[in-house]
Write a protein that holds these residues in place. Structure first.
Motif, PDB file in Angstrom:
ATOM      1  N   ILE A  50       0.863  -1.178   0.000  1.00 20.35           N
ATOM      2  CA  ILE A  50       0.000   0.000   0.000  1.00 20.35           C
ATOM      3  C   ILE A  50       0.898   1.225   0.000  1.00 20.35           C
ATOM      4  O   ILE A  50       1.666   1.441   0.930  1.00 20.35           O
ATOM      5  CB  ILE A  50      -0.943  -0.001   1.212  1.00 20.35           C
ATOM      6  CG1 ILE A  50      -1.878  -1.215   1.151  1.00 20.35           C
ATOM      7  CG2 ILE A  50      -1.739   1.305   1.266  1.00 20.35           C
ATOM      8  CD1 ILE A  50      -2.746  -1.399   2.374  1.00 20.35           C
ATOM      9  N   ASP A  51       0.802   2.029  -1.068  1.00 19.56           N
ATOM     10  CA  ASP A  51       1.618   3.228  -1.204  1.00 19.56           C
ATOM     11  C   ASP A  51       0.915   4.459  -0.643  1.00 19.56           C
ATOM     12  O   ASP A  51       1.575   5.405  -0.212  1.00 19.56           O
ATOM     13  CB  ASP A  51       1.963   3.460  -2.677  1.00 19.56           C
ATOM     14  CG  ASP A  51       2.721   2.286  -3.284  1.00 19.56           C
ATOM     15  OD1 ASP A  51       3.676   1.807  -2.633  1.00 19.56           O
ATOM     16  OD2 ASP A  51       2.349   1.844  -4.383  1.00 19.56           O
ATOM     17  N   GLU A  52      -0.404   4.438  -0.675  1.00 19.01           N
ATOM     18  CA  GLU A  52      -1.192   5.569  -0.176  1.00 19.01           C
ATOM     19  C   GLU A  52      -2.587   5.054   0.140  1.00 19.01           C
ATOM     20  O   GLU A  52      -3.088   4.152  -0.530  1.00 19.01           O
ATOM     21  CB  GLU A  52      -1.266   6.661  -1.252  1.00 19.01           C
ATOM     22  CG  GLU A  52      -1.973   7.909  -0.845  1.00 19.01           C
ATOM     23  CD  GLU A  52      -1.919   8.988  -1.929  1.00 19.01           C
ATOM     24  OE1 GLU A  52      -2.325  10.113  -1.623  1.00 19.01           O
ATOM     25  OE2 GLU A  52      -1.481   8.706  -3.060  1.00 19.01           O
ATOM     26  N   ILE A  53      -3.214   5.619   1.139  1.00 20.21           N
ATOM     27  CA  ILE A  53      -4.561   5.205   1.511  1.00 20.21           C
ATOM     28  C   ILE A  53      -5.402   6.441   1.827  1.00 20.21           C
ATOM     29  O   ILE A  53      -4.933   7.363   2.496  1.00 20.21           O
ATOM     30  CB  ILE A  53      -4.532   4.208   2.700  1.00 20.21           C
ATOM     31  CG1 ILE A  53      -5.905   3.621   2.959  1.00 20.21           C
ATOM     32  CG2 ILE A  53      -3.931   4.841   3.936  1.00 20.21           C
ATOM     33  CD1 ILE A  53      -5.880   2.403   3.882  1.00 20.21           C
ATOM     34  N   VAL A  60     -12.883   3.278   1.089  1.00 16.62           N
ATOM     35  CA  VAL A  60     -11.426   3.321   1.237  1.00 16.62           C
ATOM     36  C   VAL A  60     -10.827   3.099  -0.147  1.00 16.62           C
ATOM     37  O   VAL A  60     -11.258   2.212  -0.881  1.00 16.62           O
ATOM     38  CB  VAL A  60     -10.919   2.231   2.215  1.00 16.62           C
ATOM     39  CG1 VAL A  60      -9.401   2.230   2.286  1.00 16.62           C
ATOM     40  CG2 VAL A  60     -11.537   2.405   3.593  1.00 16.62           C
ATOM     41  N   THR A  62      -6.973   2.728  -2.038  1.00 20.51           N
ATOM     42  CA  THR A  62      -5.534   2.591  -1.848  1.00 20.51           C
ATOM     43  C   THR A  62      -4.834   2.660  -3.202  1.00 20.51           C
ATOM     44  O   THR A  62      -5.342   2.143  -4.194  1.00 20.51           O
ATOM     45  CB  THR A  62      -5.170   1.250  -1.173  1.00 20.51           C
ATOM     46  OG1 THR A  62      -5.636   0.174  -1.990  1.00 20.51           O
ATOM     47  CG2 THR A  62      -5.762   1.141   0.211  1.00 20.51           C
ATOM     48  N   ARG A  63      -3.693   3.327  -3.229  1.00 24.40           N
ATOM     49  CA  ARG A  63      -2.784   3.278  -4.373  1.00 24.40           C
ATOM     50  C   ARG A  63      -1.775   2.200  -4.008  1.00 24.40           C
ATOM     51  O   ARG A  63      -1.225   2.218  -2.910  1.00 24.40           O
ATOM     52  CB  ARG A  63      -2.106   4.631  -4.593  1.00 24.40           C
ATOM     53  CG  ARG A  63      -1.239   4.683  -5.834  1.00 24.40           C
ATOM     54  CD  ARG A  63      -0.719   6.098  -6.095  1.00 24.40           C
ATOM     55  NE  ARG A  63      -0.067   6.688  -4.948  1.00 24.40           N
ATOM     56  CZ  ARG A  63       1.207   6.492  -4.611  1.00 24.40           C
ATOM     57  NH1 ARG A  63       1.979   5.702  -5.338  1.00 24.40           N
ATOM     58  NH2 ARG A  63       1.722   7.070  -3.549  1.00 24.40           N
ATOM     59  N   MET A  64      -1.569   1.246  -4.913  1.00 26.46           N
ATOM     60  CA  MET A  64      -0.791   0.071  -4.556  1.00 26.46           C
ATOM     61  C   MET A  64       0.273  -0.262  -5.585  1.00 26.46           C
ATOM     62  O   MET A  64       0.184   0.141  -6.742  1.00 26.46           O
ATOM     63  CB  MET A  64      -1.716  -1.133  -4.380  1.00 26.46           C
ATOM     64  CG  MET A  64      -2.769  -0.911  -3.311  1.00 26.46           C
ATOM     65  SD  MET A  64      -3.777  -2.364  -3.009  1.00 26.46           S
ATOM     66  CE  MET A  64      -2.595  -3.387  -2.140  1.00 26.46           C
ATOM     67  N   ALA A  89      -4.756   0.544  -8.214  1.00 25.64           N
ATOM     68  CA  ALA A  89      -5.548   1.043  -7.102  1.00 25.64           C
ATOM     69  C   ALA A  89      -6.572  -0.011  -6.701  1.00 25.64           C
ATOM     70  O   ALA A  89      -6.969  -0.851  -7.504  1.00 25.64           O
ATOM     71  CB  ALA A  89      -6.261   2.334  -7.494  1.00 25.64           C
TER      72      ALA A  89
END
Length: 118
Positions: A50-53, A60, A62-64, A89
């Protein structure tokens, strides 16, 4: 359940609706667990980062980044030994603390390129 899939009992709804980048559409926690096992057979070292949430209300996002080494059958694609890494994502809808819906959208063009399919 091995490989951390037992956590699904705690966070994934029994009636989960899931859609994945590989064209997978399924309903149910058990079906999702089977799908994850299939991916892990193809990529035994699979990692979901998970790079960003971002979260708001019951949603929710997430950028993954996903990566792993192709060591097992993926659909009809024989193991290539290729290391793959691609971004995307995941979108979730929660209810009662459980994931009710999940939609994963990844850069599968990069996946297919790494596996020699493009």
């Amino acid at each position: 359940m091995s490989g951390g899939l037992d956590v699904a009992e705690e966070i994934v709804s029994v009636g989960l609706r899931f859609r994945g980048s590989l064209g997978t559409t399924l309903v149910g926690r058990e079906e999702f667990q089977r799908y994850v096992k299939t991916i892990r057979r193809a990529f035994p070292d699979w990692h979901n980062q998970i790079d960003e949430i971002l979260a708001t209300g019951d949603r929710v996002v997430t950028r993954m980044t996903w990566n792993g080494t192709h060591r097992g059958l993926l659909g009809e694609i024989e193991p290539t030994g290729a290391h793959v890494e691609y971004c995307g994502a995941a979108f979730f809808r929660l209810s009662g603390g459980m994931i009710e819906e999940a939609w994963v959208v990844g850069d599968t063009q990069e996946l297919w390129r790494a596996l020699g399919r493009l």
